[in-house]
Design a protein around this motif. Structure first.
Motif, PDB file in Angstrom:
ATOM      1  N   PRO A   1      14.293  -3.128  24.033  1.00 53.24           N
ATOM      2  CA  PRO A   1      13.659  -3.845  25.144  1.00 53.24           C
ATOM      3  C   PRO A   1      14.562  -4.981  25.622  1.00 53.24           C
ATOM      4  CG  PRO A   1      12.717  -4.588  23.073  1.00 53.24           C
ATOM      5  CD  PRO A   1      13.688  -3.488  22.736  1.00 53.24           C
ATOM      6  N   PRO A   2      14.308  -5.516  26.817  1.00 57.33           N
ATOM      7  CA  PRO A   2      15.088  -6.666  27.296  1.00 57.33           C
ATOM      8  C   PRO A   2      15.011  -7.832  26.317  1.00 57.33           C
ATOM      9  CG  PRO A   2      13.704  -5.779  29.045  1.00 57.33           C
ATOM     10  CD  PRO A   2      13.281  -5.093  27.781  1.00 57.33           C
ATOM     11  N   GLY A   3      16.073  -8.616  26.296  1.00 57.05           N
ATOM     12  CA  GLY A   3      16.095  -9.803  25.451  1.00 57.05           C
ATOM     13  C   GLY A   3      16.777  -9.597  24.113  1.00 57.05           C
ATOM     14  N   LYS A   4      17.045  -8.334  23.757  1.00 59.24           N
ATOM     15  CA  LYS A   4      17.731  -8.038  22.497  1.00 59.24           C
ATOM     16  C   LYS A   4      19.227  -7.875  22.740  1.00 59.24           C
ATOM     17  CE  LYS A   4      13.892  -7.525  20.024  1.00 59.24           C
ATOM     18  NZ  LYS A   4      13.549  -8.362  18.866  1.00 59.24           N
ATOM     19  N   LYS A   5      20.012  -8.192  21.733  1.00 61.09           N
ATOM     20  CA  LYS A   5      21.477  -8.105  21.908  1.00 61.09           C
ATOM     21  C   LYS A   5      21.941  -6.664  22.082  1.00 61.09           C
ATOM     22  CE  LYS A   5      22.425  -8.183  16.978  1.00 61.09           C
ATOM     23  NZ  LYS A   5      23.400  -7.839  16.087  1.00 61.09           N
ATOM     24  N   ASP A   6      21.127  -5.688  21.596  1.00 59.98           N
ATOM     25  CA  ASP A   6      21.486  -4.276  21.750  1.00 59.98           C
ATOM     26  C   ASP A   6      21.350  -3.806  23.200  1.00 59.98           C
ATOM     27  OD1 ASP A   6      21.762  -4.076  18.993  1.00 59.98           O
ATOM     28  OD2 ASP A   6      19.674  -3.547  18.696  1.00 59.98           O
ATOM     29  N   TYR A   7      20.492  -4.457  23.943  1.00 58.06           N
ATOM     30  CA  TYR A   7      20.139  -4.048  25.303  1.00 58.06           C
ATOM     31  C   TYR A   7      21.355  -4.089  26.215  1.00 58.06           C
ATOM     32  CZ  TYR A   7      17.074  -4.235  29.508  1.00 58.06           C
ATOM     33  OH  TYR A   7      16.416  -4.004  30.694  1.00 58.06           O
ATOM     34  N   GLY A   8      21.571  -2.992  26.978  1.00 60.16           N
ATOM     35  CA  GLY A   8      22.768  -2.940  27.813  1.00 60.16           C
ATOM     36  C   GLY A   8      22.600  -2.031  29.019  1.00 60.16           C
ATOM     37  N   ILE A   9      23.726  -1.649  29.596  1.00 54.16           N
ATOM     38  CA  ILE A   9      23.721  -0.841  30.824  1.00 54.16           C
ATOM     39  C   ILE A   9      22.945   0.462  30.637  1.00 54.16           C
ATOM     40  CG2 ILE A   9      25.203   0.509  32.383  1.00 54.16           C
ATOM     41  CD1 ILE A   9      27.363  -1.608  32.043  1.00 54.16           C
ATOM     42  N   LEU A  10      23.247   1.189  29.558  1.00 55.96           N
ATOM     43  CA  LEU A  10      22.594   2.469  29.334  1.00 55.96           C
ATOM     44  C   LEU A  10      21.096   2.302  29.099  1.00 55.96           C
ATOM     45  CD1 LEU A  10      23.514   5.392  29.330  1.00 55.96           C
ATOM     46  CD2 LEU A  10      23.877   5.242  26.859  1.00 55.96           C
ATOM     47  N   SER A  11      20.711   1.190  28.461  1.00 52.81           N
ATOM     48  CA  SER A  11      19.284   0.899  28.243  1.00 52.81           C
ATOM     49  C   SER A  11      18.554   0.839  29.579  1.00 52.81           C
ATOM     50  CB  SER A  11      19.097  -0.445  27.519  1.00 52.81           C
ATOM     51  OG  SER A  11      20.022  -0.645  26.500  1.00 52.81           O
ATOM     52  N   VAL A  12      19.107   0.062  30.522  1.00 53.83           N
ATOM     53  CA  VAL A  12      18.464  -0.132  31.827  1.00 53.83           C
ATOM     54  C   VAL A  12      18.426   1.174  32.612  1.00 53.83           C
ATOM     55  CG1 VAL A  12      18.515  -1.391  34.008  1.00 53.83           C
ATOM     56  CG2 VAL A  12      19.207  -2.540  31.901  1.00 53.83           C
ATOM     57  N   PHE A  13      19.558   1.854  32.692  1.00 55.22           N
ATOM     58  CA  PHE A  13      19.628   3.096  33.475  1.00 55.22           C
ATOM     59  C   PHE A  13      18.626   4.128  32.970  1.00 55.22           C
ATOM     60  CE2 PHE A  13      24.361   2.588  34.886  1.00 55.22           C
ATOM     61  CZ  PHE A  13      23.976   1.528  35.700  1.00 55.22           C
ATOM     62  N   LEU A  14      18.577   4.326  31.646  1.00 56.46           N
ATOM     63  CA  LEU A  14      17.692   5.350  31.090  1.00 56.46           C
ATOM     64  C   LEU A  14      16.228   4.921  31.135  1.00 56.46           C
ATOM     65  CD1 LEU A  14      19.878   6.549  28.088  1.00 56.46           C
ATOM     66  CD2 LEU A  14      19.207   7.917  30.065  1.00 56.46           C
ATOM     67  N   GLN A  15      15.961   3.643  30.887  1.00 58.51           N
ATOM     68  CA  GLN A  15      14.574   3.176  30.902  1.00 58.51           C
ATOM     69  C   GLN A  15      13.987   3.148  32.311  1.00 58.51           C
ATOM     70  OE1 GLN A  15      14.152  -0.487  28.591  1.00 58.51           O
ATOM     71  NE2 GLN A  15      15.455   0.360  26.980  1.00 58.51           N
ATOM     72  N   ALA A  16      14.852   3.214  33.320  1.00 57.86           N
ATOM     73  CA  ALA A  16      14.356   3.282  34.692  1.00 57.86           C
ATOM     74  C   ALA A  16      13.644   4.611  34.946  1.00 57.86           C
ATOM     75  CB  ALA A  16      15.520   3.113  35.671  1.00 57.86           C
ATOM     76  N   TYR A  17      14.064   5.653  34.251  1.00 58.24           N
ATOM     77  CA  TYR A  17      13.536   6.993  34.530  1.00 58.24           C
ATOM     78  C   TYR A  17      12.857   7.671  33.339  1.00 58.24           C
ATOM     79  CZ  TYR A  17      16.734   6.386  38.468  1.00 58.24           C
ATOM     80  OH  TYR A  17      17.394   5.902  39.567  1.00 58.24           O
ATOM     81  N   TYR A  18      12.993   7.073  32.152  1.00 60.00           N
ATOM     82  CA  TYR A  18      12.426   7.701  30.954  1.00 60.00           C
ATOM     83  C   TYR A  18      11.649   6.681  30.116  1.00 60.00           C
ATOM     84  CZ  TYR A  18      15.463  11.736  31.816  1.00 60.00           C
ATOM     85  OH  TYR A  18      16.078  12.830  32.380  1.00 60.00           O
ATOM     86  N   ASN A  19      10.579   7.151  29.489  1.00 59.85           N
ATOM     87  CA  ASN A  19       9.898   6.372  28.459  1.00 59.85           C
ATOM     88  C   ASN A  19      10.591   6.714  27.142  1.00 59.85           C
ATOM     89  OD1 ASN A  19       7.989   5.404  30.329  1.00 59.85           O
ATOM     90  ND2 ASN A  19       6.751   7.239  30.088  1.00 59.85           N
ATOM     91  N   ILE A  20      11.040   5.693  26.422  1.00 59.45           N
ATOM     92  CA  ILE A  20      11.912   5.921  25.267  1.00 59.45           C
ATOM     93  C   ILE A  20      11.303   5.327  24.000  1.00 59.45           C
ATOM     94  CG2 ILE A  20      14.237   5.576  24.345  1.00 59.45           C
ATOM     95  CD1 ILE A  20      15.161   5.147  27.277  1.00 59.45           C
ATOM     96  N   GLU A  21      11.391   6.089  22.919  1.00 58.26           N
ATOM     97  CA  GLU A  21      10.928   5.564  21.632  1.00 58.26           C
ATOM     98  C   GLU A  21      11.926   5.919  20.533  1.00 58.26           C
ATOM     99  OE1 GLU A  21       7.828   9.013  20.178  1.00 58.26           O
ATOM    100  OE2 GLU A  21       7.156   7.669  21.794  1.00 58.26           O
ATOM    101  N   TYR A  22      12.158   4.956  19.675  1.00 52.75           N
ATOM    102  CA  TYR A  22      13.004   5.185  18.492  1.00 52.75           C
ATOM    103  C   TYR A  22      12.085   5.774  17.424  1.00 52.75           C
ATOM    104  CZ  TYR A  22      16.412   4.322  14.782  1.00 52.75           C
ATOM    105  OH  TYR A  22      17.297   4.489  13.748  1.00 52.75           O
ATOM    106  N   SER A  23      12.417   6.951  16.910  1.00 53.29           N
ATOM    107  CA  SER A  23      11.502   7.666  16.013  1.00 53.29           C
ATOM    108  C   SER A  23      11.755   7.400  14.534  1.00 53.29           C
ATOM    109  CB  SER A  23      11.565   9.168  16.287  1.00 53.29           C
ATOM    110  OG  SER A  23      11.148   9.440  17.617  1.00 53.29           O
ATOM    111  N   PHE A  24      12.966   7.699  14.066  1.00 49.46           N
ATOM    112  CA  PHE A  24      13.255   7.433  12.652  1.00 49.46           C
ATOM    113  C   PHE A  24      14.761   7.416  12.405  1.00 49.46           C
ATOM    114  CE2 PHE A  24      12.676  12.019  13.059  1.00 49.46           C
ATOM    115  CZ  PHE A  24      13.669  12.582  12.264  1.00 49.46           C
ATOM    116  N   THR A  25      15.128   6.914  11.233  1.00 48.80           N
ATOM    117  CA  THR A  25      16.527   6.777  10.836  1.00 48.80           C
ATOM    118  C   THR A  25      16.903   7.886   9.851  1.00 48.80           C
ATOM    119  OG1 THR A  25      16.411   4.374  11.127  1.00 48.80           O
ATOM    120  CG2 THR A  25      18.211   5.215   9.773  1.00 48.80           C
ATOM    121  N   VAL A  26      18.118   8.402   9.977  1.00 50.31           N
ATOM    122  CA  VAL A  26      18.634   9.415   9.050  1.00 50.31           C
ATOM    123  C   VAL A  26      19.917   8.848   8.431  1.00 50.31           C
ATOM    124  CG1 VAL A  26      19.421  11.794   8.770  1.00 50.31           C
ATOM    125  CG2 VAL A  26      17.688  11.254  10.507  1.00 50.31           C
TER     126      VAL A  26
END
Length: 257
Positions: free
Chosen positions: A145-170
């Motif tokens: 989400p906005p406000g996190k250091k991970d947040y960047g260009i790809l975050s904004v572009f993809l979140q404009a058109y997709y609902n995104i969820e982080y599911s699990f770690t492998v």
């Protein structure tokens, strides 16, 4: 053929954890009436075997590694003529299924995952859902989400058109050979936005300019593209703005021009 040897130049790390493979396939929900799934980089078919058991979809795979293609043909005759032996980045997605919507799934090569998503954005009206595993850091960035250091260009572009969820770690021991980093599984589902409420080309320009100098306020970061107006959002940095904020800035930028 017994096993396929992982090739470093292709970024291959074969998933061996069958529970994780089943969980990834189960995340593919097939919403919005599409029935075709394209698996990117199936390797030796650890996801493919579970996809082929599903009766609600038709599975296709794209694999650039010729050795893997031979393996898949030998071990998964049910795929028949649904193996594309080519580079996903060079595929014509519009013609792939006759301009019909489809889903994407895969254990994405770490070295080209961002390029894959930019290609998806070019065909966002066809790609209804993506379930994928990639480097955890990139997965978190896309879902951030906005406000996190991970947040960047790809975050904004993809979140404009997709609902995104982080599911699990492998973790690395789930792969052969084990990668040096953790992996993350995310799901992206196409939202209802057919077109942004702004000039989309300008939107991409504003977002890129903002993040290219992400430590600066947007007032300074956007100067190189000719920004010349006042607004409270310009006192913030790019990572603090959501999609709606960037749309607003884009429209103000257009009015200025």
């Amino acid at each position: 053929m017994e096993k396929v040897k992982a090739k470093k130049h292709l970024g291959q790390h074969f998933l061996k954890d069958l529970d994780a493979a089943q969980k990834i396939v189960n995340l593919q929900s097939l919403h919005r009436d599409y029935t075709k799934i394209l698996e990117i980089g199936p390797g030796m078919g650890v996801l493919t075997q579970y996809l082929l058991k599903r009766t609600d979809c038709e599975t296709f795979v794209v694999e650039i590694d010729r050795e893997s293609v031979v393996y898949l043909k030998e071990h998964f005759p049910a795929l028949e003529n649904r193996i594309f032996s080519e580079d996903f980045l060079q595929m014509n997605l519009a013609e792939l299924f006759g301009n019909q919507p489809f889903g994407i799934i895969g254990n994405l090569p770490y070295n080209i995952s961002s390029q894959i998503f930019f290609k998806v954005l070019e065909h966002k009206d066809l790609v209804m859902e993506i379930v994928c595993m990639l480097q955890k850091e990139v997965a978190q960035r896309i879902a951030s989400p906005p406000g996190k250091k991970d947040y960047g260009i790809l975050s904004v572009f993809l979140q404009a058109y997709y609902n995104i969820e982080y599911s699990f770690t492998v973790y690395p021991d789930a792969f052969i050979p084990p990668p040096k980093v953790d992996s993350g599984v995310i799901r992206l589902k196409r939202n209802d936005v057919e077109k942004l409420d702004c000039n989309e080309k300008k939107f991409f320009q504003v977002v890129k300019a903002g993040f290219n100098q992400r430590r600066k306020t947007l007032r300074n970061a956007l100067k190189p593209i000719g920004l010349n107006f006042e607004h409270e959002l310009l006192n913030k940095r790019a990572e603090q703005l959501g999609v709606a904020d960037f749309i607003l800035l884009t429209n103000l930028f257009e009015e200025q021009v």
